[in-house]
Design an enzyme around this catalytic site. Structure first.
Site, mmCIF file in Angstrom:
data_model
loop_
_atom_site.group_PDB
_atom_site.id
_atom_site.type_symbol
_atom_site.label_atom_id
_atom_site.label_comp_id
_atom_site.label_asym_id
_atom_site.label_seq_id
_atom_site.Cartn_x
_atom_site.Cartn_y
_atom_site.Cartn_z
ATOM 1 C CB CYS A 21 5.254 29.768 -17.757
ATOM 2 S SG CYS A 21 5.888 31.110 -16.767
ATOM 3 C CD GLU A 22 3.817 24.041 -19.113
ATOM 4 O OE1 GLU A 22 2.901 23.640 -19.863
ATOM 5 O OE2 GLU A 22 5.015 24.048 -19.435
ATOM 6 N N PRO A 68 0.826 -1.215 0.000
ATOM 7 C CG PRO A 68 0.148 -0.866 2.224
ATOM 8 C CD PRO A 68 0.895 -1.839 1.336
ATOM 9 N N GLY A 69 0.415 2.277 -0.699
ATOM 10 C CA GLY A 69 1.115 3.560 -0.716
ATOM 11 C C GLY A 69 0.149 4.672 -0.357
ATOM 12 N NE ARG A 73 -2.774 12.234 -6.952
ATOM 13 C CZ ARG A 73 -4.087 12.323 -6.931
ATOM 14 N NH1 ARG A 73 -4.673 13.371 -6.385
ATOM 15 N NH2 ARG A 73 -4.823 11.378 -7.443
#
Ligand SMILES: *Cc1c(COP(=O)(O)O)cnc(C)c1O
Length: 389
Positions: free
Chosen positions: A315-316, A242-243, A284
């Site tokens: 800058c995206e 599990p993470g 995410r």
């Protein structure tokens, strides 16, 4: 049942976090030589380490085979060519590697395509027919420097239903039975990966699979009283990785509003909150369009709300945290916001894009507050670079 729970280091790899989970008895699931160095720093026993990943290099194999003099619990091998290389590397070192074959059961995990890993078309794992080819090779004595003792799988992340896992476990059960025909008595463990989803939205609270239901499913398939273990005449060790489930809802990203920008679009008022965290800190939303709850650190006195886009300074256009989100209308420049559920795949996926030093990591443990990684300095980012040629 004596399960081996290996925390997926890539979810949150801060050494202080790894210390906390391993102090509770967990081992580690690693995917690189770098993550293995983290385990070494914490003096984690090799008996509690599994090595996953589709692209292990010969150097990483050597590092893991020599880990603390005795090696690691299992290499989860993802292709026949990796199996060949691991056999060669182990031969060169004069050791035998313990191996699990990572089986790709071709089931749809019904999650975001970027975190779905158990379909035939994904790069992960080995399809059924090739697993059998590898097993026949082992039975014919082809891999003398390997010890095939397990079968692993991991069909994807952020799973919000147990049914894809139930279906994968069914395929795994069948596969172990078939392998038993070729290599009687040899399979000792099944590694069922990770993938349990968490609630990112308040409204999903209580709607994700519980650990209890998950464990019941596991025990039904692979526990000592399962029909599989009865038919094999022995018990199997269950390994879990599990993470997100462990770290995801244990962390928040705190950011400050730099500017409020108002604009009229097609007659409608549109407000941007420009914050000082960006996609380089928490990728995410940009990568998966994922949702994170956003809370002002100081609760608004009025109840008036307004739809806002919360965006970063990078800058995206993809650099956003929320779009069209209802937030208190009173939020202004200088206010702090918390992005929730940032404990897994947050800092560990961060980068220095736009030459942005990454934020400090702060551990809050039962009221004690400790900085466990200082804020980066731009000078540190530049230090290793050469000027000119
Ligand atoms: C990423 C990963 C995990 C952890 O997945 P979670 O969804 O965070 O539980 C476990 N096993 C493998 C092989 C992985 O790649």
């Amino acid at each position: 049942v004596d399960p081996l729970v290996c925390f997926a280091v890539k979810a949150n790899s801060n050494l202080s976090i790894l210390r906390l989970v391993t102090d509770q008895g967990a081992g580690l699931d690693i995917v690189s030589g770098g993550e293995l160095l983290r385990a070494e720093r914490l003096q984690i026993s090799g008996e509690k380490i599994v090595f996953s990943g589709v692209g292990k290099t010969a150097g990483e194999m050597r590092q893991a085979l020599r880990y603390r003099g005795t090696g690691i619990f299992s290499f989860n091998v993802e292709s026949l060519s990796e199996l060949e290389l691991l056999n060669q590397v182990a031969k060169q070192l004069g050791v035998r590697a313990t191996v699990a074959l990572r089986f790709n059961p071709d089931v749809d995990a019904h999650t975001h395509p970027y975190v779905s890993t158990g379909l035939r078309e994904n790069k992960f794992g080995i399809p059924y027919s090739e697993v059998l080819a590898a097993v026949r090779g082992v039975a014919a004595g082809k891999y003398r420097h390997l010890r095939l003792q397990g079968i692993s799988l991991h069909i994807g992340s952020q799973l919000t239903s147990l049914s894809p896992l139930a279906s994968a476990f069914g395929h795994l059960d069948q596969l172990v039975r078939v392998i038993e025909g070729y290599l009687p008595g040899q399979i000792q463990f099944v590694d069922v990966g990770g993938g349990l989803g968490i609630a990112y939205r308040d409204k999903d609270e209580g709607r994700t699979p519980t650990i209890e239901r998950y464990c019941r499913l596991l025990v039904r398939h692979f526990g000592p009283a399962s029909s599989l273990c009865k038919d094999l005449g022995r018990s199997l060790r269950i390994v879990l990785e599990p993470g997100r489930l462990i770290a995801g809802n244990a962390g928040v990203l705190v950011t400050q509003v730099l500017y409020v920008k108002d604009r009229v679009l097609k007659g409608a008022q549109r407000r941007f909150l420009v914050v000082d965290a960006g996609m380089n800190d928490l990728i995410r939303p940009s990568l998966y369009e994922s949702y994170h709850e956003l809370l002002p650190l100081i609760q608004a006195k009025t109840h008036k709300k307004q739809r806002v886009d919360v965006v970063g300074p990078v800058c995206e256009t993809g650099d956003w945290f929320a779009r069209g989100r209802l937030m208190p209308a009173s939020i202004q420049k200088g206010d702090s916001l918390a992005l929730l559920s940032a404990g897994a795949y947050g800092f560990s996926m961060s980068s220095n894009y736009n030459t942005r030093p990454r934020p400090a990591e702060v551990l809050v443990d039962k009221g004690a507050v400790r900085c466990v990684r200082p804020r980066e300095k731009v000078e540190e980012l530049l230090a290793a670079e050469e000027v000119g040629v």
